[in-house]
Design an enzyme around this catalytic site. Structure first.
Site, PDB file in Angstrom:
ATOM      1  N   GLY A 124       0.893  -1.356  -0.009  1.00  7.37           N
ATOM      2  CA  GLY A 124      -0.013  -0.030   0.020  1.00  7.37           C
ATOM      3  C   GLY A 124       0.790   1.450   0.067  1.00  7.37           C
ATOM      4  O   GLY A 124       2.151   1.239   0.453  1.00  7.37           O
TER       5      GLY A 124
ATOM      6  N   ASP B   2     -16.487  -8.334 -22.495  1.00  6.68           N
ATOM      7  CA  ASP B   2     -16.635  -8.183 -21.122  1.00  6.68           C
ATOM      8  C   ASP B   2     -18.135  -8.175 -20.895  1.00  6.68           C
ATOM      9  O   ASP B   2     -18.783  -8.907 -20.007  1.00  6.68           O
ATOM     10  CB  ASP B   2     -15.961  -6.923 -20.340  1.00  6.68           C
ATOM     11  CG  ASP B   2     -14.697  -6.841 -20.860  1.00  6.68           C
ATOM     12  OD1 ASP B   2     -14.012  -7.897 -21.363  1.00  6.68           O
ATOM     13  OD2 ASP B   2     -13.947  -5.642 -20.758  1.00  6.68           O
TER      14      ASP B   2
ATOM     15  N   GLY C 237     -21.099  -5.450 -26.882  1.00  9.74           N
ATOM     16  CA  GLY C 237     -20.615  -6.227 -28.056  1.00  9.74           C
ATOM     17  C   GLY C 237     -19.324  -6.934 -27.873  1.00  9.74           C
ATOM     18  O   GLY C 237     -18.729  -7.760 -28.638  1.00  9.74           O
ATOM     19  N   GLY C 238     -18.587  -6.050 -26.805  1.00  8.17           N
ATOM     20  CA  GLY C 238     -17.332  -6.511 -26.420  1.00  8.17           C
ATOM     21  C   GLY C 238     -17.190  -7.830 -25.732  1.00  8.17           C
ATOM     22  O   GLY C 238     -18.616  -8.241 -24.967  1.00  8.17           O
TER      23      GLY C 238
ATOM     24  N   HIS D 110       7.719  -7.547  -3.921  1.00  4.86           N
ATOM     25  CA  HIS D 110       6.507  -8.048  -4.499  1.00  4.86           C
ATOM     26  C   HIS D 110       6.588  -9.249  -5.263  1.00  4.86           C
ATOM     27  O   HIS D 110       6.843  -9.199  -6.445  1.00  4.86           O
ATOM     28  CB  HIS D 110       5.997  -6.831  -5.509  1.00  4.86           C
ATOM     29  CG  HIS D 110       5.447  -5.663  -4.473  1.00  4.86           C
ATOM     30  ND1 HIS D 110       4.183  -5.542  -4.175  1.00  4.86           N
ATOM     31  CD2 HIS D 110       6.283  -4.641  -4.205  1.00  4.86           C
ATOM     32  CE1 HIS D 110       4.185  -4.274  -3.544  1.00  4.86           C
ATOM     33  NE2 HIS D 110       5.313  -3.821  -3.413  1.00  4.86           N
TER      34      HIS D 110
ATOM     35  N   LYS E  25      -8.522  -9.233 -18.422  1.00  2.44           N
ATOM     36  CA  LYS E  25      -9.173  -9.458 -19.610  1.00  2.44           C
ATOM     37  C   LYS E  25      -8.578 -10.906 -19.956  1.00  2.44           C
ATOM     38  O   LYS E  25      -9.466 -11.684 -20.534  1.00  2.44           O
ATOM     39  CB  LYS E  25      -8.446  -8.540 -20.512  1.00  2.44           C
ATOM     40  CG  LYS E  25      -8.985  -8.806 -21.886  1.00  2.44           C
ATOM     41  CD  LYS E  25     -10.417  -8.311 -22.185  1.00  2.44           C
ATOM     42  CE  LYS E  25     -10.431  -6.902 -22.803  1.00  2.44           C
ATOM     43  NZ  LYS E  25     -11.753  -6.363 -22.756  1.00  2.44           N
TER      44      LYS E  25
ATOM     45  N   CYS F 281       5.315  -6.141   1.553  1.00  2.00           N
ATOM     46  CA  CYS F 281       5.450  -4.627   1.493  1.00  2.00           C
ATOM     47  C   CYS F 281       4.861  -3.895   2.965  1.00  2.00           C
ATOM     48  O   CYS F 281       5.261  -4.382   3.924  1.00  2.00           O
ATOM     49  CB  CYS F 281       5.300  -4.024   0.327  1.00  2.00           C
ATOM     50  SG  CYS F 281       5.892  -2.588   0.078  1.00  2.00           S
ATOM     51  N   TYR F 282       4.009  -3.337   2.585  1.00  2.00           N
ATOM     52  CA  TYR F 282       3.096  -2.432   3.753  1.00  2.00           C
ATOM     53  C   TYR F 282       2.595  -3.746   4.464  1.00  2.00           C
ATOM     54  O   TYR F 282       2.641  -3.342   5.857  1.00  2.00           O
ATOM     55  CB  TYR F 282       2.023  -1.798   2.991  1.00  2.00           C
ATOM     56  CG  TYR F 282       1.302  -0.856   4.152  1.00  2.00           C
ATOM     57  CD1 TYR F 282       1.779   0.550   4.360  1.00  2.00           C
ATOM     58  CD2 TYR F 282       0.162  -1.499   4.865  1.00  2.00           C
ATOM     59  CE1 TYR F 282       0.965   1.045   5.322  1.00  2.00           C
ATOM     60  CE2 TYR F 282      -0.540  -0.754   5.738  1.00  2.00           C
ATOM     61  CZ  TYR F 282      -0.014   0.686   6.171  1.00  2.00           C
ATOM     62  OH  TYR F 282      -0.683   1.609   6.930  1.00  2.00           O
TER      63      TYR F 282
END
Ligand code: XMP
Length: 516
Positions: free
Chosen positions: A56, A230, A227-228, A172, A372, A83-84
């Site tokens: 973060g 997703d 129409g995509g 990370h 995606k 990390c954080y």
């Protein structure tokens, strides 16, 4: 049915949080992200098998910095702090933190100084490259922890309390720049937490459909269909869950590609039994966009107008309570709309950041946690045709964010014709499938040219073609020059209004894929 293992990721606002979830899914384990502010009792109710504390942007020493409900650490669950998340474990359990105004950002060389199951099959005795992005650092671990790794610049790059199964790393492991970072994550999941890899795309489909059915009950839902891939995948999942209570709406906002409306309506009719209504709203959108040049303003106007239309269409159908959208994770993170995640706004993606507060409908976004390429896998699982699965992404605000400056009918018409040539040539050469996205951008810039014997003074068009896995990062595609030459020649010869074509050779970051 055997209870499936679940990793709960508590999000402290890192841009990489979803990547952690994704890596865990890739390992075949179900994971969910929840805001760091989630109360212990709510985390417990999720029945986690292990916890990950994300990175973060804050400093754990700042007043008001995001905290962890201390009760969570008393349950004996395996925990990985990144990390954080590591700094927070150190602070909460009695370690020493040093604040630094300067951030260490980029690659670092990691040395393992004590064996740990976290490093099995990863550490082979020579330094490993890891990705750092931090200001604060742990100077001394809390009681019970041992330092298991260091770098040149920090004395505690990894620490572990094997008996309590608490592990923490400063770097990370979820990003590709960390060498074989997935091995570390998998060690945490399987060797340390003892989880079983039983999660698949098929189980995602089953769980999502069951979850939607439970949440929506008998409610009616309108779904904005572009129409995509997703929105189509979102609609097909919803259709499985609630059948005819789903009402799809395709809005022709006048910002679509050439022939797009017809193509989309045709293939939706051909492949699905979805109930789709087409709304003609070109005049409305173009009148609202008249005179607007600012990208964020364009996005917001478009988002608001979409919602007004959905609200209006929904009120014509009795009992509609929800609006469904195919929002994906990168849209969420870049629009900063993940609750509890204090990340920066990059763009207001119209289907998230651009939603007006006054919207009457509740939102349902079944793909909100996916990238995606994962949606493509879900689409394949659902049996969608290749022409949908491999369609390049097309943004909700459509061509308006590829026309820099004011959006007019004339400029839309010019861009549409240039874009059609780009699409035709990419498909004909086989490069369409090899890249993430390829399109034309119309610049608010005129330059001098010569055609025949005459001087021209017309617009510049830029070609944007990128490779990417998840749209979070991208590089420009090295398309062979003969294909570029064909595209350029055709655009300049066939599209009146353009006399110069340039190529965008920027990566993301620091640029973005769309120009606005
Ligand atoms: P950027 O420009 O942010 O784009 O690098 C990343 C990906 O997201 C698409 N994009 C959008 N998709 N609504 C969408 O549904 C939007 O408002 C939007 N803006 C960008 C973009 O085409 C690229 O694939």
């Amino acid at each position: 049915m055997e209870q499936q293992d679940k990793v709960v990721i508590l999000d402290f606002g890192s841009q990489y949080t979803q990547l952690i979830a994704r890596r865990i899914r890739e390992a075949g384990v179900y994971s969910e992200i929840h805001p760091c502010s989630t109360k212990a009792e709510d985390v417990k109710a999720l029945h986690p098998s292990a916890l990950v504390l994300s990175g973060g942007p804050a400093s754990v020493t700042d007043p008001g910095a995001p905290e962890l409900d201390p009760e969570i650490l008393s349950w004996g669950l395996p925990v990985l702090g990144i990390c954080y998340g590591m700094q927070l474990l150190a602070k909460d359990l009695g370690g020493k933190i040093v604040s630094s105004a300067e951030r260490e950002y980029g690659r670092a060389s990691f040395t393992c100084i004590k064996s740990s199951p976290l490093f099995d099959d990863w550490w082979a005795g020579s330094d490993m490259t890891v990705w750092m992005s931090h200001g604060d650092r742990v100077e001394a671990p809390p009681p019970g922890f041992e330092v298991v790794g260091v770098t040149d610049s920090i004395p505690v790059a990894a620490m572990a309390d094997e008996s309590r199964k608490l592990y923490a790393i400063q770097f990370h492991p979820e990003v590709a720049h960390t060498e074989s970072g997935s091995v570390l994550l998998n060690n945490f999941l399987f060797k340390i937490a003892g989880l079983k890899p039983s999660w698949t795309m098929a189980s995602f489909v089953d769980q999502t459909v069951a979850g939607l059915r439970e949440r929506l009950g008998e409610a009616k839902v309108v779904c904005g269909l572009s129409g995509g891939i997703d929105s189509t995948v979102a609609a097909v999942l919803l259709h499985r869950a609630i059948g005819d209570n789903l009402h799809c709406i395709f809005v022709d906002n006048g910002l679509l590609r050439m022939n797009e409306r017809q193509e989309v309506v045709d293939y939706l009719a051909k492949h699905f039994e979805l109930n789709v209504k087409c709304v003609d709203a070109e005049d409305l959108f173009l009148s609202k966009l008249a005179g607007v040049e600012d990208p964020e303003e364009k996005r917001k106007i478009i988002g608001y107008t979409f919602i007004d239309i959905f609200d209006q269409e929904a009120s014509a159908i009795s009992g509609v309570e929800y609006l469904a959208q195919g929002t994906l994770y990168p849209d969420v993170i870049e629009s900063c709309s993940f609750k509890g995640g204090p990340s920066a706004v990059i763009k207001s993606h119209h289907n998230v950041g651009g939603l007006p507060e006054r919207m009457k409908l509740k939102l349902v976004e079944p793909l909100r946690e996916l990238f995606k390429d994962e949606v493509r896998k879900v689409a394949a699982e659902l049996g969608l045709p290749d022409e949908i699965i491999w369609r390049h992404p097309f943004p909700g605000p459509g061509l308006s964010i590829r026309i820099i400056g004011e959006v007019t009918r004339e400029r839309l018409d010019i861009l549409r014709r240039a874009d059609k040539i780009v699409q035709e040539e990419l498909r004909a050469s086989g490069w369409y499938r090899r890249m993430w996205q390829g399109f034309a951008v119309l610049l608010p810039l005129k330059t001098v040219g010569v055609m025949g014997d005459g001087r021209t003074y017309e617009s510049v068009c830029a070609l944007r073609m990128v490779d990417s896995i998840d749209a979070m990062t991208a590089d420009w595609t090295r398309v062979p020059t003969d294909i570029l030459a064909r595209i350029s020649n055709r655009i300049i010869n066939e599209v009146q209004g353009i006399n110069r074509v340039v190529l965008d050779i920027s990566s993301k970051p620091p640029s973005t894929i769309e120009w606005e």
